[in-house]
Design an enzyme around this catalytic site. Structure first.
Site, PDB file in Angstrom:
ATOM      1  N   MET A   1       0.845  -1.198   0.000  1.00 52.30           N
ATOM      2  CA  MET A   1       0.000   0.000   0.000  1.00 52.30           C
ATOM      3  C   MET A   1       0.882   1.249   0.000  1.00 52.30           C
ATOM      4  O   MET A   1       2.005   1.227   0.491  1.00 52.30           O
ATOM      5  CB  MET A   1      -0.914  -0.001   1.223  1.00 52.30           C
ATOM      6  CG  MET A   1      -1.807  -1.222   1.313  1.00 52.30           C
ATOM      7  SD  MET A   1      -3.168  -1.209   0.139  1.00 52.30           S
ATOM      8  CE  MET A   1      -4.383  -0.334   1.085  1.00 52.30           C
ATOM      9  N   CYS A   2       0.349   2.338  -0.521  1.00 53.98           N
ATOM     10  CA  CYS A   2       1.091   3.579  -0.652  1.00 53.98           C
ATOM     11  C   CYS A   2       0.824   4.483   0.546  1.00 53.98           C
ATOM     12  O   CYS A   2       0.091   4.133   1.456  1.00 53.98           O
ATOM     13  CB  CYS A   2       0.684   4.278  -1.940  1.00 53.98           C
ATOM     14  SG  CYS A   2       0.759   3.220  -3.411  1.00 53.98           S
TER      15      CYS A   2
END
Length: 254
Positions: A1-2
């Site tokens: 995930m960012c």
């Protein structure tokens, strides 16, 4: 995930402090090492910097930390690739023009099997679910309004559109047209407002403390929105799941 970082400010503000701590999460203190980007609005103009390398190793990111740019609306992103290869065209933020204004978008999350019908001039260049979602939002905003609407009208339309995307998965995002900054939380997002009387702040990811009272005037104010709190000694407010907030002049207005 960012991870996401946004600033919405009452006056043009230097983002070096927040951006430096944020960049360390791009490959040094965290594993988001698959590209990064930052966009600064200057009136209707926009400065965009993106790189497929990690923020920690990028000479461009190091340059920006030492050469501050001031803006009232800033969006930054460090990427952990899930959908779409590590490539320059897949680095966030993404930019499109609508109603004669630049729009900037960055996303954190996965949208599974997301393939919206895109039938206008908003088409993805890269291969990410994030850019497809951005193109669809721009397409639907253009269909909903003949010209640039008010911030309140845009917020109302976004509240109708966002659920149609988030049913495909995690949809944390930041969106700005240089006038306002919209932030939507599916799973994790935090915010705070720095304003008079200003105090000290200490980064979590680097040994750096700043006394904002030495750098700001009483009329200055900045809302900071980030995936995970950047500082250890400030009070961050978590978003509620599925909450959409809009910030104008450094304050939440909806």
């Amino acid at each position: 995930m960012c991870q996401l970082l946004g600033l919405n400010c009452a006056t043009p503000t230097d983002a070096s402090f927040s951006f430096t701590g944020f960049c360390d999460r791009g490959g040094k203190t965290d594993h988001h090492a698959d590209g990064w980007g930052i966009a600064f609005f200057e009136g209707k103009g926009l400065r965009l910097f993106i790189d497929h390398r990690s923020a920690h190793d990028s000479p461009m990111a190091a340059f920006l930390q030492g050469y501050p740019l001031k803006s009232r609306n800033i969006i930054a992103h460090v990427r952990k690739a899930t959908i779409g290869e590590v490539a320059l065209e897949n680095a966030h933020p993404f930019v499109r023009e609508l109603w004669g204004r630049q729009w900037v978008f960055a996303h954190n999350g996965d949208l599974k099997d997301y393939a919206p019908h895109l039938h206008s001039h908003f088409r993805p260049v890269g291969s990410t679910d994030s850019e497809r979602a951005f193109c669809w939002l721009m397409q639907e905003l253009a269909k909903s309004h003949a010209g640039l609407p008010s911030v309140d009208e845009l917020t109302h339309t976004l509240r109708e559109l966002v659920p149609q995307v988030r049913r495909f998965g995690t949809f944390n995002f930041l969106l700005s047209n240089g006038e306002a900054l919209w932030a939507h939380c599916s799973t994790k997002l935090h915010w705070l407002v720095r304003q008079h009387p200003f105090s000290q702040a200490t980064l979590k990811d680097r040994d750096w403390t700043v006394n904002f009272a030495d750098l700001n005037q009483p009329g200055d104010r900045a809302a900071v929105i980030v995936t995970t709190p950047l500082t250890s000694n400030e009070v961050w407010t978590p978003f509620a799941p599925e909450e959409l907030k809009v910030f104008v002049d450094g304050l939440p207005v909806g």
